[in-house]
Design a protein around this motif. Structure first.
Motif, short mmCIF file in Angstrom:
data_model
loop_
_atom_site.label_atom_id
_atom_site.label_comp_id
_atom_site.label_asym_id
_atom_site.label_seq_id
_atom_site.Cartn_x
_atom_site.Cartn_y
_atom_site.Cartn_z
N GLN A 159 0.81 -1.22 0.00
CA GLN A 159 0.00 0.00 0.00
C GLN A 159 0.85 1.26 0.00
OE1 GLN A 159 0.21 -2.21 2.45
NE2 GLN A 159 0.29 -1.25 4.49
N LEU A 160 2.15 1.14 0.22
CA LEU A 160 3.03 2.30 0.15
C LEU A 160 3.13 2.86 -1.26
CD1 LEU A 160 6.03 1.22 2.41
CD2 LEU A 160 4.45 3.11 2.85
N ALA A 161 2.92 2.00 -2.26
CA ALA A 161 3.04 2.44 -3.65
C ALA A 161 2.09 3.59 -3.94
CB ALA A 161 2.75 1.28 -4.60
N GLY A 162 2.62 4.64 -4.53
CA GLY A 162 1.81 5.80 -4.87
C GLY A 162 1.74 6.85 -3.79
N THR A 163 2.33 6.56 -2.63
CA THR A 163 2.35 7.55 -1.54
C THR A 163 3.59 8.42 -1.66
OG1 THR A 163 3.52 6.11 0.01
CG2 THR A 163 1.12 5.95 -0.04
N ARG A 164 3.65 9.41 -0.82
CA ARG A 164 4.81 10.29 -0.80
C ARG A 164 5.28 10.47 0.63
NH1 ARG A 164 7.54 13.68 -3.98
NH2 ARG A 164 8.65 15.41 -2.99
N VAL A 165 6.57 10.33 0.82
CA VAL A 165 7.16 10.55 2.13
C VAL A 165 8.19 11.66 1.98
CG1 VAL A 165 6.82 8.16 2.86
CG2 VAL A 165 8.96 8.82 1.75
N GLY A 166 8.65 12.17 3.07
CA GLY A 166 9.73 13.15 3.03
C GLY A 166 10.84 12.66 3.94
N THR A 167 11.70 11.81 3.40
CA THR A 167 12.69 11.18 4.26
C THR A 167 14.04 11.13 3.58
OG1 THR A 167 13.11 9.23 5.64
CG2 THR A 167 12.26 8.83 3.44
N LEU A 168 15.08 11.29 4.37
CA LEU A 168 16.45 11.21 3.88
C LEU A 168 17.03 9.86 4.27
CD1 LEU A 168 18.97 12.61 2.62
CD2 LEU A 168 19.52 13.40 4.93
N VAL A 169 17.48 9.09 3.27
CA VAL A 169 18.09 7.78 3.51
C VAL A 169 19.60 7.94 3.53
CG1 VAL A 169 18.44 5.45 2.62
CG2 VAL A 169 16.17 6.51 2.49
N GLU A 170 20.21 7.54 4.62
CA GLU A 170 21.67 7.59 4.73
C GLU A 170 22.26 6.35 4.05
OE1 GLU A 170 23.55 9.91 5.79
OE2 GLU A 170 22.17 11.21 6.91
N THR A 171 23.20 6.58 3.15
CA THR A 171 23.84 5.47 2.45
C THR A 171 25.14 5.03 3.10
OG1 THR A 171 25.04 6.95 0.97
CG2 THR A 171 22.86 6.20 0.25
N HIS A 172 25.69 5.86 3.97
CA HIS A 172 26.98 5.57 4.62
C HIS A 172 28.08 5.36 3.59
CE1 HIS A 172 24.67 5.12 8.35
NE2 HIS A 172 23.83 4.37 7.64
N GLY A 173 27.97 6.05 2.47
CA GLY A 173 28.96 5.92 1.42
C GLY A 173 28.96 4.58 0.72
N ASP A 174 27.91 3.80 0.91
CA ASP A 174 27.83 2.43 0.38
C ASP A 174 27.02 2.42 -0.92
OD1 ASP A 174 27.28 -0.27 -0.17
OD2 ASP A 174 27.32 -0.79 1.96
N HIS A 175 27.68 2.05 -2.00
CA HIS A 175 27.04 2.03 -3.32
C HIS A 175 25.79 1.18 -3.35
CE1 HIS A 175 29.31 -1.89 -4.46
NE2 HIS A 175 29.56 -1.63 -3.19
N ARG A 176 25.79 0.06 -2.65
CA ARG A 176 24.61 -0.82 -2.70
C ARG A 176 23.42 -0.22 -1.96
NH1 ARG A 176 26.25 -4.01 -6.14
NH2 ARG A 176 28.26 -5.08 -6.03
N MET A 177 23.67 0.56 -0.94
CA MET A 177 22.57 1.24 -0.27
C MET A 177 21.94 2.28 -1.20
SD MET A 177 22.18 -0.20 2.62
CE MET A 177 22.67 -1.67 1.73
N ALA A 178 22.77 3.03 -1.89
CA ALA A 178 22.25 4.06 -2.79
C ALA A 178 21.43 3.44 -3.92
CB ALA A 178 23.41 4.88 -3.36
N MET A 179 21.98 2.41 -4.56
CA MET A 179 21.29 1.82 -5.71
C MET A 179 20.03 1.07 -5.28
SD MET A 179 24.42 0.71 -8.26
CE MET A 179 25.52 -0.05 -7.06
#
Length: 415
Positions: free
Chosen positions: A356-376
């Motif tokens: 049910q999250l699909a189509g919603t909007r959040v305002g959140t910052l995801v920390e990647t910790h400099g990790d390429h796999r987290m970003a992708m």
């Protein structure tokens, strides 16, 4: 892009359709660079990955006396002399785990002191087990608090009979010893202690690369190989596309009901095993053992957030010692998108699927910790949910420098 340090996707209105050329396999490229460097003569590596990780490996080898030219964006011409020389100072390897582990082992072939270091993340990643395995075999080697920097007093030759190491800790440790063993004065056994082998598929890749460069390694027991002396023979090798990179494109198809052509080349890397799991979306299995496809787990975990039922990931404890603690990073990032979406039970990761999250909007910052796999991986969430802001998008250069351009080529708007 909203700034140089963050990126967000606008969820597409329709399916993603197009054709993408995958980057070459990082795992195979760095193995091939090393083995070509240890061979006497010129080798041509085509289909290779050019990224931060492979750049660090190539530059380190150049500083150890290896001739490496790059005639185009996917080719290395490597001229080795059958050995390595002592570099003129410490070798900086960024956060390239394969380069650090492999070079830690083969630096014993240089005659003198070799110091390997890396960035702040690398200096927290464990390497003591590999250091101990080499030390027990007679190598003079130390690490700082069990992590890089590593200091090796190379003897210029390898005169040992056996290496022993726990195979559960990291397949890269095992691969490092196997590749080194072919440079011995006599046959060397590489024996794994413990009952399990982490990411066995990557050891198979190592053995295949060794054979491609003329080395012989025979499995003489369940967890023991005997590696013949003689070193490596220069040759040409075609490097297959990166299966870990492919998982993101497969997931993009699944999340948008799209079709993205990646070519027909078969993938032998362990992460290719994620393909049927991704194809099963939105009815992924309720339990997934990620021990043999660890780099695909972040992709699968974000995809599971939109599954029809919860998914438990087991066998993923080693994700805690990757470029960052990926279990904690996935837990934090998913819960930033929707509180309670992810739970950690010891080293199991449970995703409470919320289609049910699909189509919603959040305002959140995801920390990647400099990790390429987290970003992708978290970019995938942005295909279904608006307002997912990803920190440090440039970290994808570690293995997939063209990732964001690839999304744009498929019609995704970045802000």
């Amino acid at each position: 892009m909203s700034s140089d340090n963050t990126i967000s996707l606008v969820p597409p209105a329709g399916p993603l359709i197009g054709s993408v050329t995958l980057p070459g396999s990082k795992s195979i490229t760095n193995r091939a660079l090393l083995l070509a460097a240890l061979a006497d003569g010129q080798s041509r590596l085509t289909g290779a990955l050019k990224s931060d990780d492979t750049m660090h490996m190539a530059e380190a080898l150049r500083r150890m006396g290896v001739g490496i030219e790059e005639p185009d964006d996917t080719t290395y011409m490597v001229t080795g002399t059958g050995g390595l020389t002592v570099p003129d100072g410490p070798l900086f390897l960024g956060n390239a785990g394969t380069a650090m582990r492999f070079l830690t082992a083969v630096s014993v072939l240089a005659h003198g002191t070799v110091v390997l270091t890396g960035d702040a993340y690398m200096q927290t990643r464990p390497i003591q087990a590999l250091v101990d395995a080499l030390a027990h075999a007679g190598v003079t080697i130390t690490a700082t608090n069990g992590s890089p920097p590593v200091r090796i007093e190379g003897a210029g030759r390898l005169d040992v009979k056996r290496f022993e190491i726990d195979g559960q800790l990291s397949s890269q440790f095992v691969s490092a010893l196997l590749m080194l063993a072919a440079c011995g004065e006599e046959p060397i056994e590489v024996r794994l202690t413990g009952n399990e082998i982490g990411a066995r598929g990557y050891i198979d890749i190592t053995l295949a690369c060794m054979r491609a460069f003329g080395a012989e390694a025979v499995q003489v027991a369940k967890q023991t190989w005997r590696v013949s002396p003689g070193g490596y023979t220069a040759g040409d090798i075609v490097i297959e596309p990166d299966a870990s990179a492919a998982t993101y494109l497969w997931a993009m198809e699944a999340l948008t009901s799209g079709h993205i052509a990646l070519g027909n080349q078969a993938l032998t890397q362990p992460d290719a095993a994620a393909y049927p799991l991704i194809r099963s979306f939105p009815q992924m299995p309720r339990s997934i053992n990620g021990s043999q496809m660890q780099d695909a787990v972040p992709t699968l975990a974000v995809l599971a957030a939109f599954n029809e039922w919860p998914v438990r990931f087991t066998g993923v404890a080693n994700l805690r010692v990757k470029e960052c603690d990926r279990l904690q990073a996935l837990h934090a990032g998913l819960n930033a998108i929707s509180p309670g979406l992810a739970t950690l039970e010891n080293d199991d990761l449970i995703i409470d699927a919320r289609p049910q999250l699909a189509g919603t909007r959040v305002g959140t910052l995801v920390e990647t910790h400099g990790d390429h796999r987290m970003a992708m991986s978290f970019a995938l969430a942005g295909l279904r949910v608006g307002g997912v802001l990803i920190r440090d998008p440039g970290c994808v250069a570690k293995t997939f420098p063209g990732y964001w351009d690839t999304l744009v080529s498929l019609g995704v708007e970045l802000v």
